[in-house]
Design a protein around this motif. Sequence first.
Motif, mmCIF file in Angstrom:
data_model
loop_
_atom_site.group_PDB
_atom_site.id
_atom_site.type_symbol
_atom_site.label_atom_id
_atom_site.label_comp_id
_atom_site.label_asym_id
_atom_site.label_seq_id
_atom_site.Cartn_x
_atom_site.Cartn_y
_atom_site.Cartn_z
ATOM 1 N N ASP A 87 0.868 -1.181 0.000
ATOM 2 C CA ASP A 87 0.000 0.000 0.000
ATOM 3 C C ASP A 87 0.907 1.234 0.000
ATOM 4 O O ASP A 87 1.208 1.788 1.048
ATOM 5 N N ASN A 89 0.524 4.320 -1.046
ATOM 6 C CA ASN A 89 -0.017 5.630 -0.679
ATOM 7 C C ASN A 89 -0.639 5.654 0.718
ATOM 8 O O ASN A 89 -1.153 6.675 1.149
ATOM 9 N N ASP A 95 -5.254 -0.298 -4.288
ATOM 10 C CA ASP A 95 -5.834 0.526 -5.347
ATOM 11 C C ASP A 95 -5.819 -0.267 -6.645
ATOM 12 O O ASP A 95 -4.849 -0.964 -6.960
ATOM 13 N N LYS A 96 -6.923 -0.127 -7.410
ATOM 14 C CA LYS A 96 -7.062 -0.909 -8.645
ATOM 15 C C LYS A 96 -7.408 -0.012 -9.819
ATOM 16 O O LYS A 96 -8.007 1.038 -9.663
ATOM 17 N N ARG A 97 -7.038 -0.489 -10.988
ATOM 18 C CA ARG A 97 -7.378 0.179 -12.254
ATOM 19 C C ARG A 97 -8.712 -0.366 -12.755
ATOM 20 O O ARG A 97 -9.376 -1.157 -12.092
ATOM 21 N N ILE A 101 -7.670 -4.430 -12.089
ATOM 22 C CA ILE A 101 -6.230 -4.682 -12.183
ATOM 23 C C ILE A 101 -5.520 -3.838 -11.119
ATOM 24 O O ILE A 101 -5.712 -2.631 -11.052
ATOM 25 N N PRO A 102 -4.674 -4.464 -10.282
ATOM 26 C CA PRO A 102 -4.005 -3.719 -9.206
ATOM 27 C C PRO A 102 -3.084 -2.624 -9.727
ATOM 28 O O PRO A 102 -2.351 -2.813 -10.700
ATOM 29 N N LYS A 103 -3.135 -1.471 -9.063
ATOM 30 C CA LYS A 103 -2.226 -0.363 -9.357
ATOM 31 C C LYS A 103 -0.955 -0.473 -8.507
ATOM 32 O O LYS A 103 0.074 0.053 -8.884
ATOM 33 N N GLU A 104 -1.086 -1.090 -7.333
ATOM 34 C CA GLU A 104 0.031 -1.163 -6.401
ATOM 35 C C GLU A 104 0.692 -2.547 -6.465
ATOM 36 O O GLU A 104 0.050 -3.529 -6.849
#
Length: 140
Positions: A87, A89, A95-97, A101-104
């Motif tokens: 995580d 941030n 966080d996901k797109r 789809i995971p951003k992290e």
Amino acid sequence: MLYLLSVLYLSLFNLIPAGSPKKINLTIEVQNVRARKGTVYFALFRPGKDFPEGKPIEGKKVDADNEQVHTTFSVEPGEYAIAVFHDENGNGKMDKRLFGIPKEPYGFSNNFRPKLMAPKFSDCEFSVGDSGKTIHIKLN
């Protein structure tokens, strides 16, 4: 009176299981922590339908202050799977797109890399024996 206490003690003693299951150290080392901020979350799962996004049997979090972070679970011998995410941030969630789809950064035991969908428990499953175990997970 002493006789009654002795009988009561022996009766209670017989109700207690012969031995608790032995607890073993399971150490998880996460490598490739790129950002030195935020938190790395660890989720430990037993076989079942909850993996990887359901409720784990135990979860931990560690500050991401190094390229490698680790934690230790005390577990009984058996089958397990691990899911981790960084995580970056610090908002307390992955966080996901679009399309989930995971951003992290994230990772799984066996360094399983999913292609189009979340992994199954069997993809990430490993055994912990009587002597403990260390698992290495590289974040994507």
